[in-house]
Design a protein around this motif. Structure first.
Motif, PDB file in Angstrom:
ATOM      1  N   ARG A  63      81.255 -19.333 -63.282  1.00  0.00           N
ATOM      2  CA  ARG A  63      81.102 -20.788 -63.464  1.00  0.00           C
ATOM      3  C   ARG A  63      82.374 -21.318 -64.096  1.00  0.00           C
ATOM      4  NH1 ARG A  63      76.970 -23.423 -66.491  1.00  0.00           N
ATOM      5  NH2 ARG A  63      77.384 -21.905 -68.141  1.00  0.00           N
ATOM      6  N   VAL A  64      82.574 -22.628 -63.986  1.00  0.00           N
ATOM      7  CA  VAL A  64      83.784 -23.204 -64.581  1.00  0.00           C
ATOM      8  C   VAL A  64      83.451 -24.506 -65.324  1.00  0.00           C
ATOM      9  CG1 VAL A  64      85.362 -22.278 -62.817  1.00  0.00           C
ATOM     10  CG2 VAL A  64      84.375 -24.561 -62.510  1.00  0.00           C
ATOM     11  N   ALA A  65      84.343 -24.860 -66.243  1.00  0.00           N
ATOM     12  CA  ALA A  65      84.284 -26.181 -66.871  1.00  0.00           C
ATOM     13  C   ALA A  65      85.660 -26.805 -66.658  1.00  0.00           C
ATOM     14  CB  ALA A  65      83.981 -26.054 -68.353  1.00  0.00           C
ATOM     15  N   ILE A  66      85.698 -28.071 -66.295  1.00  0.00           N
ATOM     16  CA  ILE A  66      86.981 -28.750 -66.071  1.00  0.00           C
ATOM     17  C   ILE A  66      87.189 -29.771 -67.185  1.00  0.00           C
ATOM     18  CG2 ILE A  66      88.352 -30.146 -64.468  1.00  0.00           C
ATOM     19  CD1 ILE A  66      86.584 -28.992 -62.190  1.00  0.00           C
ATOM     20  N   LEU A  67      88.317 -29.638 -67.846  1.00  0.00           N
ATOM     21  CA  LEU A  67      88.641 -30.516 -68.984  1.00  0.00           C
ATOM     22  C   LEU A  67      89.882 -31.332 -68.676  1.00  0.00           C
ATOM     23  CD1 LEU A  67      86.854 -28.718 -70.973  1.00  0.00           C
ATOM     24  CD2 LEU A  67      88.690 -29.047 -72.607  1.00  0.00           C
ATOM     25  N   ASN A  68      89.929 -32.537 -69.189  1.00  0.00           N
ATOM     26  CA  ASN A  68      91.199 -33.264 -69.205  1.00  0.00           C
ATOM     27  C   ASN A  68      91.214 -34.218 -70.380  1.00  0.00           C
ATOM     28  OD1 ASN A  68      93.759 -33.918 -68.408  1.00  0.00           O
ATOM     29  ND2 ASN A  68      93.097 -35.518 -67.008  1.00  0.00           N
ATOM     30  N   LYS A  69      92.333 -34.261 -71.055  1.00  0.00           N
ATOM     31  CA  LYS A  69      92.503 -35.102 -72.238  1.00  0.00           C
ATOM     32  C   LYS A  69      91.335 -34.948 -73.206  1.00  0.00           C
ATOM     33  CE  LYS A  69      95.725 -38.455 -70.446  1.00  0.00           C
ATOM     34  NZ  LYS A  69      96.050 -39.856 -70.222  1.00  0.00           N
ATOM     35  N   GLY A  70      90.909 -33.709 -73.375  1.00  0.00           N
ATOM     36  CA  GLY A  70      89.871 -33.404 -74.360  1.00  0.00           C
ATOM     37  C   GLY A  70      88.465 -33.704 -73.917  1.00  0.00           C
ATOM     38  N   ARG A  71      88.312 -34.186 -72.671  1.00  0.00           N
ATOM     39  CA  ARG A  71      86.976 -34.577 -72.203  1.00  0.00           C
ATOM     40  C   ARG A  71      86.491 -33.610 -71.121  1.00  0.00           C
ATOM     41  NH1 ARG A  71      87.368 -40.530 -70.854  1.00  0.00           N
ATOM     42  NH2 ARG A  71      87.762 -40.732 -73.069  1.00  0.00           N
ATOM     43  N   LEU A  72      85.212 -33.274 -71.182  1.00  0.00           N
ATOM     44  CA  LEU A  72      84.633 -32.396 -70.155  1.00  0.00           C
ATOM     45  C   LEU A  72      84.324 -33.231 -68.921  1.00  0.00           C
ATOM     46  CD1 LEU A  72      83.477 -29.522 -69.538  1.00  0.00           C
ATOM     47  CD2 LEU A  72      81.289 -30.387 -70.327  1.00  0.00           C
ATOM     48  N   GLN A 105      90.540 -31.380 -57.911  1.00  0.00           N
ATOM     49  CA  GLN A 105      91.203 -32.639 -57.575  1.00  0.00           C
ATOM     50  C   GLN A 105      90.197 -33.782 -57.463  1.00  0.00           C
ATOM     51  OE1 GLN A 105      94.293 -33.186 -57.771  1.00  0.00           O
ATOM     52  NE2 GLN A 105      94.855 -31.023 -58.023  1.00  0.00           N
ATOM     53  N   LYS A 106      89.054 -33.506 -56.877  1.00  0.00           N
ATOM     54  CA  LYS A 106      88.006 -34.532 -56.710  1.00  0.00           C
ATOM     55  C   LYS A 106      87.564 -35.069 -58.076  1.00  0.00           C
ATOM     56  CE  LYS A 106      86.511 -34.900 -52.280  1.00  0.00           C
ATOM     57  NZ  LYS A 106      86.240 -36.169 -51.606  1.00  0.00           N
ATOM     58  N   TYR A 107      87.342 -34.123 -59.015  1.00  0.00           N
ATOM     59  CA  TYR A 107      86.860 -34.536 -60.336  1.00  0.00           C
ATOM     60  C   TYR A 107      87.928 -35.334 -61.087  1.00  0.00           C
ATOM     61  CZ  TYR A 107      82.297 -32.457 -60.246  1.00  0.00           C
ATOM     62  OH  TYR A 107      80.981 -32.193 -59.944  1.00  0.00           O
ATOM     63  N   TYR A 108      89.155 -34.950 -60.875  1.00  0.00           N
ATOM     64  CA  TYR A 108      90.249 -35.711 -61.498  1.00  0.00           C
ATOM     65  C   TYR A 108      90.257 -37.152 -61.016  1.00  0.00           C
ATOM     66  CZ  TYR A 108      92.997 -32.615 -64.312  1.00  0.00           C
ATOM     67  OH  TYR A 108      93.437 -31.831 -65.322  1.00  0.00           O
ATOM     68  N   LYS A 109      90.221 -37.265 -59.713  1.00  0.00           N
ATOM     69  CA  LYS A 109      90.284 -38.617 -59.133  1.00  0.00           C
ATOM     70  C   LYS A 109      89.099 -39.449 -59.588  1.00  0.00           C
ATOM     71  CE  LYS A 109      93.271 -37.455 -55.324  1.00  0.00           C
ATOM     72  NZ  LYS A 109      93.332 -36.840 -54.023  1.00  0.00           N
ATOM     73  N   ALA A 110      87.944 -38.799 -59.618  1.00  0.00           N
ATOM     74  CA  ALA A 110      86.733 -39.515 -60.026  1.00  0.00           C
ATOM     75  C   ALA A 110      86.805 -39.965 -61.479  1.00  0.00           C
ATOM     76  CB  ALA A 110      85.518 -38.632 -59.803  1.00  0.00           C
ATOM     77  N   SER A 111      87.495 -39.171 -62.298  1.00  0.00           N
ATOM     78  CA  SER A 111      87.550 -39.504 -63.737  1.00  0.00           C
ATOM     79  C   SER A 111      88.610 -40.545 -64.047  1.00  0.00           C
ATOM     80  CB  SER A 111      87.844 -38.247 -64.550  1.00  0.00           C
ATOM     81  OG  SER A 111      89.185 -37.856 -64.345  1.00  0.00           O
ATOM     82  N   GLY A 112      89.528 -40.760 -63.085  1.00  0.00           N
ATOM     83  CA  GLY A 112      90.600 -41.729 -63.338  1.00  0.00           C
ATOM     84  C   GLY A 112      91.650 -41.205 -64.280  1.00  0.00           C
ATOM     85  N   LEU A 113      91.716 -39.887 -64.477  1.00  0.00           N
ATOM     86  CA  LEU A 113      92.680 -39.279 -65.417  1.00  0.00           C
ATOM     87  C   LEU A 113      93.691 -38.419 -64.672  1.00  0.00           C
ATOM     88  CD1 LEU A 113      90.105 -38.127 -68.079  1.00  0.00           C
ATOM     89  CD2 LEU A 113      91.770 -39.941 -68.396  1.00  0.00           C
TER      90      LEU A 113
END
Lengths: 323, 249
Positions: B203-212, B237-245
């Motif tokens: 399983r994985v967790a994707i983080l960016n700028k401290g946010r899950l 990439q999909k999750y990044y785009k969706a998060s706007g980060l």
């Protein structure tokens, strides 16, 4: 903490820099002791046994011939010894990437700093003991003087005072190794402070003395002027660990030394008084000498504790992200 | 114990900067958990908090049933941590480096364990060589041995393949894949190299700028964003785009 102490001790005793600094201190001390033992032998042969009663053995460590005696050697190079053992204690681990590894093991952060400090102290204690024993044996064989129990007691306290003195510099070096990320910067800062305290502070004391109490006629200074200058000198010496150590060691290893108060008395007394003072005074007992050097020693202990606490607090409060 | 790591609104602030924001993680026992994100996403800070080396500003965590703030030694005795760019004492042999770590862990009679661990990572033949003569790959295997010597229940591996050649990467990934199966060790694998994590992570967790941004198996996450093929790169990439980060990626 035992694992850290063991590792640090092995590192210290096998390091090239430790061997170099030890070689320097041992060489200078032995040359000094050799000259002193020749002087003692000559003095004993010339009938000075009574004059040297109870302090002939100690003269090995304090008599100044053409070179430094041990006390001066330790006052000057002891700090270098402490600094060499501690200036890269933490930043070396940090730059090697081993600090985060150590801290992620089941030990408290205090144990790292305590382990490094105690390993340094043990190294100093063992080296000093070896030096004193070797010099003492040298005196026994070379000059044929047997130490009295009081002389041995004085040497033991001197060993402890020297340990505290070098411990102060060790603590300071560890503080630098925590504060400065670069090993080179830490070494440079430590060396600069050593030069300032060991060499410039005494000169500063004399200059301040002359500035505060200038002599009206430099060819014929009055005793009052000399006394005032000596007073300023003593105040400056009290803020210098090297000055404090010199005073404490001088009183301990020379029963006729009455410490800073004596220097002041000599400065204010007339020439005739000084001759009389030297002629009639006897040596101090061990307990009197210890009591006399106690203030200097306690300040040294305080300073050594202060540097250790500073190192401890600085390291404990450092955010691990920056480690 | 179902979860080896559980966090609730875990947050870390350095001054005004919040580097981990309300993190809610659940890592199951016996799994390899990929902890993904670009540099500065907050992965290492999170691992440090889980290990008790850094105190959270708010929220809480449980690691193998222990609170890292109140019981850091209990956590550190059961969790192995391989930091990014870990170092060694180059003047000591591989065995001596490992012995030092064993001593720090107060292990007794660790001779057999030492042999087993060195055999596991394939360094038994070179155990008496100075570490300064080791290649990057050998050093990384020794680092893994140092993590495993205490027989941990959970290991945190922070960028374990950094700077390795393809052969070294394969060796390390194979070792990591064997950990849950052969030793029963759960793994949190922090990395920004997605294709490598994809090979071993359950399983994985994707983080960016401290946010899950997301947490789950690659297949679950792919399904959630409407991808027919479970592919970690695309999911990421999909999750990044969706998060706007995505600018931070």
């Amino acid at each position: 903490m035992r694992a850290i102490i063991r590792k640090e001790l092995a590192d210290h005793f096998s390091s090239t820099r430790f061997i170099i600094i030890m070689a320097l201190i041992f060489m200078m001390s032995f040359l000094g002791a050799n000259l002193a033992s020749q002087g003692i032998k000559e003095a004993l042969a010339a009938g000075g046994r009574e004059y040297m009663e109870g302090r002939a053995f100690l003269l090995l460590f304090t008599a100044s011939g053409a070179l430094f005696p041990l006390t001066v050697c330790l006052a000057l190079f002891g700090p270098l010894f402490g600094l060499v053992l501690g200036f890269d204690a933490i930043n070396r681990e940090r730059s090697n990437g081993t600090l985060s590894k150590i801290l992620s093991q089941p030990i408290y952060r205090d144990e790292v700093i305590l382990g490094k400090y105690f390993a340094g102290l043990i190294t100093v204690a063992l080296t000093l003991a070896a030096l004193l024993i070797l010099l003492g044996s040298f005196g026994l064989i070379g000059a044929g003087v047997v130490p009295t129990p009081e002389e041995l007691a004085r040497l033991l306290v001197f060993w402890f005072v020297s340990l505290v003195y070098i411990g102060f510099w060790l603590g300071l070096a560890i503080v630098f190794s925590i504060v400065f990320r670069s090993v080179a910067t830490s070494a440079l800062a430590a060396a600069a402070l050593w030069i300032l305290i060991a060499f410039f502070l005494p000169v500063l004391g004399q200059a301040l003395g002359r500035a505060i109490a200038p002599t009206a006629d430099p060819q014929r200074p009055t005793y009052e002027e000399l006394a005032q200058q000596e007073l300023v000198n003593q105040v400056v010496a009290k803020i210098s660990p090297t000055g404090l150590y010199n005073q404490a060691a001088g009183v301990l290893l020379d029963p006729t030394n009455r410490g800073s108060s004596e220097a002041f008395q000599v400065a204010v007394s007339s020439r005739v008084n000084r001759i009389l003072l030297n002629h009639f005074r006897g040596g101090l007992s061990f307990s009197q000498s210890v009591a006399l050097m106690a203030p200097e020693f306690l300040i040294l202990v305080g300073a050594a504790l202060a540097t250790f606490i500073l190192a401890y607090l600085t390291f404990s409060r450092q955010e691990v992200r920056s480690i | 114990m179902e979860y080896v790591v559980e966090t609730n609104e875990l947050t870390k602030r350095y001054g005004r900067e919040t580097v981990v924001k309300g993190l809610n993680l659940k890592v199951r026992a016996g799994e390899i958990f990929g902890f993904l994100g670009p540099n500065g996403a907050g992965k290492t800070t999170t691992l440090l908090m889980l290990l008790g080396l850094s105190e959270p500003s708010s929220g809480w965590a449980r690691v193998l049933g222990h609170d890292p703030v109140k019981e850091p030694l209990a956590v550190k005795s059961k969790v192995g941590y391989l930091p990014e760019n870990t170092g060694f004492y180059g003047d000591l042999t591989a065995r001596e480096n490992l012995e030092y770590v064993a001593n720090l862990n107060r292990l007794v009679d660790f001779e057999r364990r030492l042999e087993e661990t060195l055999t596991l990572v394939g360094l038994i033949e070179v155990q008496k060589r100075l570490v300064s003569t080791f290649s990057r790959g050998m050093r990384q295997r020794l680092a893994l041995a140092e993590v495993l010597i205490k027989k941990p229940g959970l290991v945190f591996l922070d960028e374990p393949t950094l700077g390795l050649d393809p052969e070294g990467i394969t060796t390390i990934l194979e070792l990591i894949a064997r950990l849950p199966v052969e030793l029963g060790v759960s793994v949190i694998l922090s990395s920004h190299l997605l294709h490598l994590v994809d090979k071993v992570a359950h399983r994985v967790a994707i983080l960016n700028k401290g946010r899950l941004l997301a947490m789950g198996s690659v297949a679950e996450l792919a399904q959630a964003v409407g991808l027919s093929e479970p592919n970690l790169e695309e999911v990421y990439q999909k999750y990044y785009k969706a998060s706007g980060l995505e600018d931070a990626a």
